[in-house]
Design a protein around this motif. Structure first.
Motif, mmCIF file in Angstrom:
data_model
loop_
_atom_site.group_PDB
_atom_site.id
_atom_site.type_symbol
_atom_site.label_atom_id
_atom_site.label_comp_id
_atom_site.label_asym_id
_atom_site.label_seq_id
_atom_site.Cartn_x
_atom_site.Cartn_y
_atom_site.Cartn_z
ATOM 1 N N ASP A 124 0.815 -1.224 0.000
ATOM 2 C CA ASP A 124 0.000 0.000 0.000
ATOM 3 C C ASP A 124 0.842 1.266 0.000
ATOM 4 O O ASP A 124 0.600 2.176 -0.789
ATOM 5 N N THR A 125 1.829 1.358 0.900
ATOM 6 C CA THR A 125 2.684 2.539 0.999
ATOM 7 C C THR A 125 4.140 2.104 0.952
ATOM 8 O O THR A 125 4.555 1.243 1.740
ATOM 9 N N ASP A 126 4.896 2.678 0.047
ATOM 10 C CA ASP A 126 6.298 2.314 -0.110
ATOM 11 C C ASP A 126 7.154 3.037 0.935
ATOM 12 O O ASP A 126 6.695 3.968 1.598
ATOM 13 N N ALA A 127 8.387 2.595 1.076
ATOM 14 C CA ALA A 127 9.328 3.230 2.001
ATOM 15 C C ALA A 127 10.728 3.145 1.412
ATOM 16 O O ALA A 127 11.045 2.202 0.677
ATOM 17 N N PRO A 128 11.575 4.112 1.731
ATOM 18 C CA PRO A 128 12.928 4.161 1.156
ATOM 19 C C PRO A 128 13.900 3.220 1.868
ATOM 20 O O PRO A 128 14.920 3.637 2.412
ATOM 21 N N TYR A 129 13.572 1.933 1.862
ATOM 22 C CA TYR A 129 14.413 0.931 2.518
ATOM 23 C C TYR A 129 15.275 0.251 1.462
ATOM 24 O O TYR A 129 14.764 -0.385 0.544
ATOM 25 N N GLU A 130 16.572 0.392 1.598
ATOM 26 C CA GLU A 130 17.506 -0.056 0.577
ATOM 27 C C GLU A 130 17.404 -1.546 0.280
ATOM 28 O O GLU A 130 17.573 -1.980 -0.872
ATOM 29 N N ASN A 131 17.115 -2.352 1.289
ATOM 30 C CA ASN A 131 17.115 -3.806 1.112
ATOM 31 C C ASN A 131 15.729 -4.412 0.918
ATOM 32 O O ASN A 131 15.569 -5.631 1.057
ATOM 33 N N LYS A 132 14.730 -3.597 0.617
ATOM 34 C CA LYS A 132 13.378 -4.148 0.449
ATOM 35 C C LYS A 132 13.331 -5.102 -0.735
ATOM 36 O O LYS A 132 14.054 -4.947 -1.724
ATOM 37 N N VAL A 133 12.445 -6.074 -0.637
ATOM 38 C CA VAL A 133 12.254 -7.043 -1.717
ATOM 39 C C VAL A 133 11.396 -6.442 -2.814
ATOM 40 O O VAL A 133 11.744 -6.482 -3.998
ATOM 41 N N THR A 134 10.270 -5.853 -2.433
ATOM 42 C CA THR A 134 9.354 -5.279 -3.420
ATOM 43 C C THR A 134 8.335 -4.393 -2.726
ATOM 44 O O THR A 134 8.189 -4.423 -1.498
ATOM 45 N N TYR A 135 7.633 -3.599 -3.518
ATOM 46 C CA TYR A 135 6.491 -2.809 -3.056
ATOM 47 C C TYR A 135 5.273 -3.279 -3.828
ATOM 48 O O TYR A 135 5.282 -3.300 -5.064
ATOM 49 N N ILE A 136 4.222 -3.657 -3.106
ATOM 50 C CA ILE A 136 2.982 -4.124 -3.719
ATOM 51 C C ILE A 136 1.905 -3.074 -3.475
ATOM 52 O O ILE A 136 1.593 -2.763 -2.318
ATOM 53 N N GLY A 137 1.373 -2.497 -4.528
ATOM 54 C CA GLY A 137 0.351 -1.487 -4.312
ATOM 55 C C GLY A 137 -0.033 -0.749 -5.572
ATOM 56 O O GLY A 137 0.223 -1.205 -6.692
ATOM 57 N N THR A 138 -0.640 0.380 -5.367
ATOM 58 C CA THR A 138 -1.114 1.221 -6.461
ATOM 59 C C THR A 138 -0.016 2.187 -6.889
ATOM 60 O O THR A 138 0.712 2.706 -6.043
ATOM 61 N N GLY A 139 0.077 2.447 -8.180
ATOM 62 C CA GLY A 139 0.892 3.546 -8.654
ATOM 63 C C GLY A 139 0.104 4.810 -8.372
ATOM 64 O O GLY A 139 -0.681 5.267 -9.215
ATOM 65 N N ASN A 140 0.246 5.346 -7.153
ATOM 66 C CA ASN A 140 -0.641 6.409 -6.671
ATOM 67 C C ASN A 140 -0.670 7.638 -7.568
ATOM 68 O O ASN A 140 -1.739 8.196 -7.827
ATOM 69 N N GLU A 141 0.482 8.059 -8.031
ATOM 70 C CA GLU A 141 0.514 9.269 -8.852
ATOM 71 C C GLU A 141 -0.188 9.050 -10.184
ATOM 72 O O GLU A 141 -0.985 9.901 -10.631
ATOM 73 N N GLU A 142 0.070 7.929 -10.817
ATOM 74 C CA GLU A 142 -0.571 7.637 -12.103
ATOM 75 C C GLU A 142 -2.079 7.485 -11.947
ATOM 76 O O GLU A 142 -2.865 7.986 -12.763
ATOM 77 N N ALA A 143 -2.505 6.794 -10.873
ATOM 78 C CA ALA A 143 -3.937 6.595 -10.647
ATOM 79 C C ALA A 143 -4.641 7.921 -10.375
ATOM 80 O O ALA A 143 -5.726 8.195 -10.908
ATOM 81 N N ALA A 144 -4.025 8.764 -9.533
ATOM 82 C CA ALA A 144 -4.624 10.064 -9.221
ATOM 83 C C ALA A 144 -4.666 10.965 -10.441
ATOM 84 O O ALA A 144 -5.614 11.742 -10.622
ATOM 85 N N ARG A 145 -3.653 10.849 -11.292
ATOM 86 C CA ARG A 145 -3.652 11.659 -12.511
ATOM 87 C C ARG A 145 -4.876 11.315 -13.376
ATOM 88 O O ARG A 145 -5.529 12.211 -13.930
ATOM 89 N N ALA A 146 -5.198 10.035 -13.464
ATOM 90 C CA ALA A 146 -6.377 9.626 -14.230
ATOM 91 C C ALA A 146 -7.642 10.215 -13.613
ATOM 92 O O ALA A 146 -8.562 10.634 -14.331
ATOM 93 N N GLY A 147 -7.686 10.263 -12.276
ATOM 94 C CA GLY A 147 -8.832 10.880 -11.612
ATOM 95 C C GLY A 147 -8.909 12.368 -11.891
ATOM 96 O O GLY A 147 -9.997 12.923 -12.112
#
Length: 320
Positions: A124-147
């Motif tokens: 849902d919400t990404d974080a600037p963690y260098e060793n993260k495996v992945t972020y699962i969620g919405t491309g918030n900026e792209e989705a809001a732009r469509a709105g």
């Protein structure tokens, strides 16, 4: 159609997300059999409609995949210390094979994670963690732009708009603000006011009253979630103003507001898919597979034309 049918779709999508190197590994290589994998999932809260969809996806994935999932969440989305304590407990649990986090305060969560060797995934919400495996969620900026583009198309060039966000400086809020503003401006709509209401309907109503007083030509309002769209709509109605109002999230209450005509539209995420694919991805990470850095669970614009069908989908996901 039962929500369990999502399992097949999610599994197929995850297979496409896994890189060839990771996909070639099996449980015998990594020493992690699915039935022995334990995943910790820490959400922002478990006490809201939106997070109930994420939780439903998590629980269904755990059952379908036969893995042990420890699902937790603080009392509210402002219970920062409580989430921190929960995360510290998960990190100290040696039986945890992977941890999924929806961070309330991304920077604080990163500090708590430190140099843990456990696979860390964000949902849902990404974080600037260098060793993260992945972020699962919405491309918030792209989705809001469509709105924003949808709202601008209804308002027409030269219209004035206001943005009501959750909390300034929050990653998700900032991305949605940037997207909505870009979408509105691409359609010739000027954003003349920006305020924040902590995601709450009542506070959004109060903020909206002030915005209407200082912006007499306002015709569009876009908000960071459906609750604030509802509050803004209430204030507009009290002031006798007809506005184009778009929310974000696509929860049942927000979609019902679209059906009732209280709100013009909402940008719907897929929180159920987030929860389901987060568990799938955590299991893959525990087995040593390599995943894409971002797994997009998609979004869609909900208006009066498709709101009834989408509401039925939401009810199915909760087993109603």
């Amino acid at each position: 159609m039962k929500r369990r049918l999502f399992a097949a779709l999610g599994a197929a999508a995850l297979a496409l997300s896994a890189c060839s190197m990771g996909a070639s590994e099996d449980a015998s290589t990594t020493g992690a059999d699915d039935d022995s994998i334990k995943v910790g999932v820490l959400l922002k809260t478990l006490s809201s409609e939106y997070w109930s969809y994420v939780a439903a996806g998590v629980e269904d994935a755990a059952e379908d995949l036969g893995v042990d999932v420890q699902l937790q969440g603080p009392a509210s989305e402002t219970s920062y210390d409580e989430q921190t304590n929960m995360l510290e407990t998960m990190l100290a649990d040696d039986s945890m094979d992977a941890i999924v986090v929806a961070p309330l305060q991304p920077d604080s969560v990163v500090a708590v994670l430190g140099d843990t060797e456990k696979p860390i995934l964000f949902v849902d919400t990404d974080a600037p963690y260098e060793n993260k495996v992945t972020y699962i969620g919405t491309g918030n900026e792209e989705a809001a732009r469509a709105g924003g583009e949808a709202a601008a198309a209804l308002a027409g060039e030269g219209a004035e708009a206001a943005w009501i966000g959750v909390v300034q400086g929050n990653t998700t809020t900032d991305q949605r603000e940037a997207g909505f503003v870009a979408g509105l401006e691409s359609g010739g709509v000027t954003v003349t006011a920006k305020q924040y209401a902590e995601g709450l309907a009542d506070k959004a109503a109060s903020v909206m009253e002030n915005i209407l007083t200082s912006n007499p030509n306002l015709t569009v309002v876009v908000t960071g979630n459906d609750e604030m769209a509802s509050g803004a709509a209430r204030a507009a109605q009290s002031a006798g103003r007809e506005l184009i109002i778009f929310g974000f999230d696509g929860i049942q209450a927000g979609v019902q507001n679209v059906i009732d005509g209280t709100v013009t539209g909402t940008v719907a995420q897929d929180p159920y898919a987030m929860g389901y694919r987060a568990v799938e991805s955590a299991v893959a990470a525990a087995r040593g597979e390599t995943l894409d850095e971002f797994i997009d669970t998609g979004s869609r614009i909900i208006t009066s034309e498709n709101a009834e069908d989408y509401l039925a989908t939401l009810r199915e996901q909760l087993g109603e």
